[in-house]
Design a protein around this motif. Sequence first.
Motif, PDB file in Angstrom:
ATOM      1  N   LEU A   1      10.413  29.195  47.269  1.00 35.65           N
ATOM      2  CA  LEU A   1      10.525  29.432  45.833  1.00 35.65           C
ATOM      3  C   LEU A   1       9.319  30.241  45.368  1.00 35.65           C
ATOM      4  O   LEU A   1       8.280  30.296  46.036  1.00 35.65           O
ATOM      5  CB  LEU A   1      10.640  28.109  45.069  1.00 35.65           C
ATOM      6  CG  LEU A   1       9.593  27.030  45.300  1.00 35.65           C
ATOM      7  CD1 LEU A   1       8.357  27.280  44.466  1.00 35.65           C
ATOM      8  CD2 LEU A   1      10.174  25.663  44.923  1.00 35.65           C
ATOM      9  N   VAL A   2       9.479  30.901  44.240  1.00 37.95           N
ATOM     10  CA  VAL A   2       8.391  31.694  43.655  1.00 37.95           C
ATOM     11  C   VAL A   2       7.961  31.035  42.363  1.00 37.95           C
ATOM     12  O   VAL A   2       8.786  30.756  41.482  1.00 37.95           O
ATOM     13  CB  VAL A   2       8.841  33.150  43.396  1.00 37.95           C
ATOM     14  CG1 VAL A   2       7.764  33.911  42.623  1.00 37.95           C
ATOM     15  CG2 VAL A   2       9.125  33.861  44.712  1.00 37.95           C
ATOM     16  N   ALA A   3       6.665  30.734  42.261  1.00 37.61           N
ATOM     17  CA  ALA A   3       6.115  30.070  41.075  1.00 37.61           C
ATOM     18  C   ALA A   3       5.143  31.012  40.381  1.00 37.61           C
ATOM     19  O   ALA A   3       4.361  31.714  41.025  1.00 37.61           O
ATOM     20  CB  ALA A   3       5.397  28.782  41.498  1.00 37.61           C
ATOM     21  N   LEU A   4       5.201  31.027  39.047  1.00 36.43           N
ATOM     22  CA  LEU A   4       4.354  31.899  38.231  1.00 36.43           C
ATOM     23  C   LEU A   4       3.659  31.066  37.168  1.00 36.43           C
ATOM     24  O   LEU A   4       4.295  30.234  36.520  1.00 36.43           O
ATOM     25  CB  LEU A   4       5.215  32.966  37.528  1.00 36.43           C
ATOM     26  CG  LEU A   4       6.247  33.717  38.374  1.00 36.43           C
ATOM     27  CD1 LEU A   4       7.155  34.544  37.476  1.00 36.43           C
ATOM     28  CD2 LEU A   4       5.553  34.613  39.399  1.00 36.43           C
ATOM     29  N   GLU A   5       2.361  31.283  37.001  1.00 40.34           N
ATOM     30  CA  GLU A   5       1.645  30.611  35.905  1.00 40.34           C
ATOM     31  C   GLU A   5       1.263  31.633  34.839  1.00 40.34           C
ATOM     32  O   GLU A   5       0.569  32.614  35.126  1.00 40.34           O
ATOM     33  CB  GLU A   5       0.366  29.922  36.405  1.00 40.34           C
ATOM     34  CG  GLU A   5      -0.368  29.208  35.265  1.00 40.34           C
ATOM     35  CD  GLU A   5      -1.792  28.759  35.613  1.00 40.34           C
ATOM     36  OE1 GLU A   5      -2.573  28.527  34.663  1.00 40.34           O
ATOM     37  OE2 GLU A   5      -2.108  28.661  36.818  1.00 40.34           O
ATOM     38  N   PHE A   6       1.751  31.389  33.625  1.00 41.72           N
ATOM     39  CA  PHE A   6       1.398  32.241  32.483  1.00 41.72           C
ATOM     40  C   PHE A   6       0.473  31.480  31.549  1.00 41.72           C
ATOM     41  O   PHE A   6       0.587  30.270  31.398  1.00 41.72           O
ATOM     42  CB  PHE A   6       2.647  32.662  31.710  1.00 41.72           C
ATOM     43  CG  PHE A   6       3.596  33.505  32.511  1.00 41.72           C
ATOM     44  CD1 PHE A   6       3.354  34.857  32.698  1.00 41.72           C
ATOM     45  CD2 PHE A   6       4.728  32.946  33.091  1.00 41.72           C
ATOM     46  CE1 PHE A   6       4.215  35.644  33.449  1.00 41.72           C
ATOM     47  CE2 PHE A   6       5.598  33.723  33.842  1.00 41.72           C
ATOM     48  CZ  PHE A   6       5.343  35.071  34.016  1.00 41.72           C
ATOM     49  N   ASN A   7      -0.432  32.207  30.901  1.00 41.25           N
ATOM     50  CA  ASN A   7      -1.382  31.582  29.988  1.00 41.25           C
ATOM     51  C   ASN A   7      -1.358  32.302  28.642  1.00 41.25           C
ATOM     52  O   ASN A   7      -1.150  33.507  28.573  1.00 41.25           O
ATOM     53  CB  ASN A   7      -2.791  31.640  30.601  1.00 41.25           C
ATOM     54  CG  ASN A   7      -3.834  30.964  29.713  1.00 41.25           C
ATOM     55  OD1 ASN A   7      -4.564  31.636  28.985  1.00 41.25           O
ATOM     56  ND2 ASN A   7      -3.886  29.651  29.762  1.00 41.25           N
ATOM     57  N   GLY A   8      -1.605  31.536  27.592  1.00 45.28           N
ATOM     58  CA  GLY A   8      -1.683  32.115  26.256  1.00 45.28           C
ATOM     59  C   GLY A   8      -1.128  31.135  25.240  1.00 45.28           C
ATOM     60  O   GLY A   8      -0.295  30.280  25.581  1.00 45.28           O
ATOM     61  N   ASP A   9      -1.594  31.223  24.007  1.00 42.59           N
ATOM     62  CA  ASP A   9      -1.053  30.355  22.967  1.00 42.59           C
ATOM     63  C   ASP A   9       0.438  30.631  22.810  1.00 42.59           C
ATOM     64  O   ASP A   9       0.846  31.779  22.661  1.00 42.59           O
ATOM     65  CB  ASP A   9      -1.769  30.605  21.628  1.00 42.59           C
ATOM     66  CG  ASP A   9      -3.238  30.173  21.689  1.00 42.59           C
ATOM     67  OD1 ASP A   9      -3.568  29.380  22.598  1.00 42.59           O
ATOM     68  OD2 ASP A   9      -4.036  30.626  20.853  1.00 42.59           O
ATOM     69  N   GLY A  10       1.236  29.578  22.886  1.00 39.78           N
ATOM     70  CA  GLY A  10       2.686  29.738  22.771  1.00 39.78           C
ATOM     71  C   GLY A  10       3.369  30.099  24.076  1.00 39.78           C
ATOM     72  O   GLY A  10       4.548  30.472  24.092  1.00 39.78           O
ATOM     73  N   ALA A  11       2.651  29.973  25.197  1.00 42.64           N
ATOM     74  CA  ALA A  11       3.215  30.398  26.493  1.00 42.64           C
ATOM     75  C   ALA A  11       4.464  29.603  26.861  1.00 42.64           C
ATOM     76  O   ALA A  11       5.440  30.166  27.379  1.00 42.64           O
ATOM     77  CB  ALA A  11       2.158  30.257  27.596  1.00 42.64           C
TER      78      ALA A  11
ATOM     79  N   GLU B   1       4.374  31.963  46.539  1.00 40.69           N
ATOM     80  CA  GLU B   1       5.674  31.829  47.192  1.00 40.69           C
ATOM     81  C   GLU B   1       5.532  30.765  48.267  1.00 40.69           C
ATOM     82  O   GLU B   1       4.779  30.944  49.228  1.00 40.69           O
ATOM     83  CB  GLU B   1       6.134  33.152  47.809  1.00 40.69           C
ATOM     84  CG  GLU B   1       7.523  33.044  48.418  1.00 40.69           C
ATOM     85  CD  GLU B   1       8.117  34.385  48.834  1.00 40.69           C
ATOM     86  OE1 GLU B   1       9.280  34.384  49.272  1.00 40.69           O
ATOM     87  OE2 GLU B   1       7.430  35.419  48.732  1.00 40.69           O
ATOM     88  N   VAL B   2       6.206  29.637  48.076  1.00 40.31           N
ATOM     89  CA  VAL B   2       5.986  28.482  48.953  1.00 40.31           C
ATOM     90  C   VAL B   2       7.306  27.749  49.195  1.00 40.31           C
ATOM     91  O   VAL B   2       8.264  27.911  48.442  1.00 40.31           O
ATOM     92  CB  VAL B   2       4.994  27.464  48.314  1.00 40.31           C
ATOM     93  CG1 VAL B   2       3.580  28.008  48.316  1.00 40.31           C
ATOM     94  CG2 VAL B   2       5.416  27.090  46.907  1.00 40.31           C
ATOM     95  N   SER B   3       7.323  26.939  50.240  1.00 43.43           N
ATOM     96  CA  SER B   3       8.435  26.000  50.374  1.00 43.43           C
ATOM     97  C   SER B   3       7.965  24.678  49.775  1.00 43.43           C
ATOM     98  O   SER B   3       6.775  24.362  49.803  1.00 43.43           O
ATOM     99  CB  SER B   3       8.824  25.825  51.838  1.00 43.43           C
ATOM    100  OG  SER B   3       7.708  25.399  52.570  1.00 43.43           O
TER     101      SER B   3
END
Length: 291
Positions: free
Chosen positions: A264-274, A236-238
Amino acid sequence: QVDPKDYTFSGLKDETVGRLPGKVAGQQFIIQDCENCSIYIFDHSAAITIDDCVNCRIFLGPIKGSVFFRDCKDCKCIVACQQFRTRDCRKLEVFLCCATQPVIESSTGMKFGCFQYYYPELALQFKDAGLSIFNNTWSNIHDFTPVSGENNWGLLPENAVVQDYVPLPGSEELKAVRISTDATRSIIPITRGRRQKSSDESCLAVFFAGDYTTANARKLIDEMTGKGFQLVQTKEVSMKAEDAHRVFQQRASEFIPLLEKGMLVALEFNGDGAVEGCQSTVNDVFSGTKV
């Protein structure tokens, strides 16, 4: 008038002690010279020092400043804080939420996992302590005193169960706290951190400031992890305009006006087809929200 005795656990052996929500209310706390105790601070505090404790199980609610473990050994802990530090410790196992890089010094046999815990008052305690549930660098440990050829710290097993380390309190008074250690209810999203990624494909999703940012981020995490993708990290960063150009590139101009609304809130998802999985989820679930 604050009585230091109300904010100290000292010289205890084979006891279960704690403080209920509302009882610490942002004061400092001291825990020292305890052996084979279960200690629970179900409230937010300013700072906590833990000295010379052996074979204890410790839960610490959100700490606005730092938690400092000194000369402790064989302790199992659940901790949420702004800063985490240990010196001269042996064999601590910690489920951690830490807003800044955790630091260990002259410490060995340290093991870390991602904080996971829930009780109804916890979300407000995070706010009162000025901590974001999305800023958690639990696995990014800095070792001040590395020994060549040895590793003073590592990560807890991925399937580690919180309750096996820090059991729920057995005392009548503390049983009043409605705790859940179910990972899906955790106030802190459970992230992989620095664990090996399962795929070369990652996706960054960003929610801009608004009334439902936290709820939306949680919803996307549930949807994506439900489809088998892994949550690597959250923030969660500006963001400034120059950051937006770097991150969003050719689409930056449509997002820059949204940055002025706040964090803002940033999310990193991982995986084939992410990437595709995330895009389709966003289209299905968040049609009216800029993501």
